[in-house]
Design an enzyme around this catalytic site. Structure first.
Site, PDB file in Angstrom:
ATOM      1  N   ARG A  37      32.846  41.295  57.428  1.00 38.02           N
ATOM      2  CA  ARG A  37      33.016  39.853  57.277  1.00 38.02           C
ATOM      3  C   ARG A  37      34.485  39.452  57.172  1.00 38.02           C
ATOM      4  NH1 ARG A  37      32.142  37.058  52.751  1.00 38.02           N
ATOM      5  NH2 ARG A  37      31.739  39.039  51.737  1.00 38.02           N
ATOM      6  N   TYR A 144      17.913  39.743  45.138  1.00 39.15           N
ATOM      7  CA  TYR A 144      18.807  40.910  45.059  1.00 39.15           C
ATOM      8  C   TYR A 144      18.081  42.081  44.389  1.00 39.15           C
ATOM      9  CZ  TYR A 144      22.940  43.565  43.403  1.00 39.15           C
ATOM     10  OH  TYR A 144      23.870  44.533  43.124  1.00 39.15           O
TER      11      TYR A 144
HETATM   12  C1  AKB Z   1      25.616  41.181  40.121  1.00 32.75           C
HETATM   13  O1  AKB Z   1      25.992  40.588  39.092  1.00 32.75           O
HETATM   14  O2  AKB Z   1      24.873  40.686  40.958  1.00 32.75           O
HETATM   15  C2  AKB Z   1      26.062  42.607  40.300  1.00 32.75           C
HETATM   16  C3  AKB Z   1      25.106  43.608  39.758  1.00 32.75           C
HETATM   17  C4  AKB Z   1      24.873  43.729  38.308  1.00 32.75           C
HETATM   18  O3  AKB Z   1      24.515  44.347  40.500  1.00 32.75           O
HETATM   19  N1  AKB Z   1      27.361  42.786  39.700  1.00 32.75           N
END
Ligand code: AKB
Length: 317
Positions: A37, A144
């Site tokens: 990127r 995530y």
């Molecule tokens: C986030 O805050 O998304 C990252 C993690 C804890 O994986 N730093």
């Protein structure tokens, strides 16, 4: 040990320091840095070979791995928790389809090890929040976190089905002084240093009592290299909890104030608070310590002192 190494995502918070760290160990020409990127930082660009690579393009991964006779892959490219909530589909695409491509090419081209960081985000509100064990409930509520759980399972699948040696550590928030993190919930713990030094004030997007597990970058880099270099027989599982320290935003502030007494903080929790509240407060990493000798060096006091020693002369110039 000399290895031919590929770092995917060399422009990020960890990748940008992992590359020089590995080049010091294996020689500059043996570590290929790739990014997609943004322009790679100068320390990466000027220190050895760099290639444009999109982890979503399997053909380009094949070419880089084949032409450079890569033995170890560090797959660091990832969309973090906050950006993942803004763009869940993109997070899935990059975090899972990118990982799948890396695993697939790695097993076909006989890569020896793939190191891929997971995260404390793999845990969720139903996980025990204190001293969270290695083997426990994984029901995250962020995209995530979902990609981290799916990624852990995928990496395990490639290990069992194809014998590809995959290793992952569930990283907590990483605190570092070279490249700012972007799009994470734990980012406050880095931003606070810049604001404390430059402006002597900071508005924190998490509440004062929010406690999260964290790790200082030197320990994080060592963790990656341990997974790459230690005898594979030591690793009895694919994924390990690791941590360096746990502190509240208030405790971090108090430690910084020991060095900068007129530093002022205000707390204005926003949507990121809910993410932080779904994650563990502290991590049990005793299995990593026992099985392969994980041994982090930095606690809150040492980390704060070191961050201020490094950043103060740079930011006050
Ligand atoms: C986030 O805050 O998304 C990252 C993690 C804890 O994986 N730093």
């Amino acid at each position: 040990m000399k290895k031919r190494v590929l770092v995917i995502g060399a422009g990020g918070q960890i990748g940008s320091e992992l590359v020089p760290f590995l080049r010091d160990r294996y020689g500059k020409d043996n570590v290929i840095a790739t990014g997609r990127r943004t322009k790679l930082p100068n320390v990466v660009l000027e220190g050895g070979p760099c290639i444009y690579l999109d982890a979503l393009n399997e053909e380009s991964i094949k070419r880089v791995i084949y032409e450079n006779e890569i033995e170890h892959v560090y797959h660091m490219a990832s969309v973090l928790s906050v950006t993942g909530e803004k763009m869940p589909q993109v997070a899935w695409d990059i975090n899972i389809n990118g990982l799948m491509n890396v695993l697939e090419v790695s097993r076909r081209y006989n890569v020896e090890r793939v190191i891929w960081p997971s995260s404390i985000a793999a845990f969720g509100p139903t996980t025990p929040r204190e001293n969270t064990p290695n083997e426990t409930i994984l029901q995250p509520t962020t995209m995530y976190g979902i990609t981290k759980v799916a990624g852990e399972l995928l990496a395990e699948y490639y290990y069992k089905k194809y014998g590809l040696l995959t290793l992952s550590m569930r990283l907590p928030g990483i605190i570092s002084s070279e490249t700012l993190p972007g799009g994470g919930t734990t980012d406050y713990a880095v931003e606070i240093f810049y604001e404390a030094i430059k402006n002597k004030k900071y508005e924190c997007f998490l509440g004062e009592d929010t406690i999260l597990p964290m790790m200082y970058q030197p320990d994080c880099l060592q963790c990656h290299v341990d997974m790459a270099e230690k005898d594979e027989k030591l690793f009895k599982r694919r994924v390990y909890n690791v941590t360096g320290m746990s502190f509240t935003a208030g405790e971090l502030t108090a430690e910084i104030q020991k060095h900068i007494p007129d530093f002022k903080i205000t707390y204005k929790p926003d949507f990121r608070q809910e993410i932080a509240d779904s994650w563990p407060k502290s991590i049990d990493d005793s299995i990593a310590r026992k099985e392969w000798g994980w041994d982090p060096k930095y606690d809150l006091k040492e980390m704060v002192k070191n961050m201020l020693d490094v950043l103060t002369p740079r930011l006050k110039k």
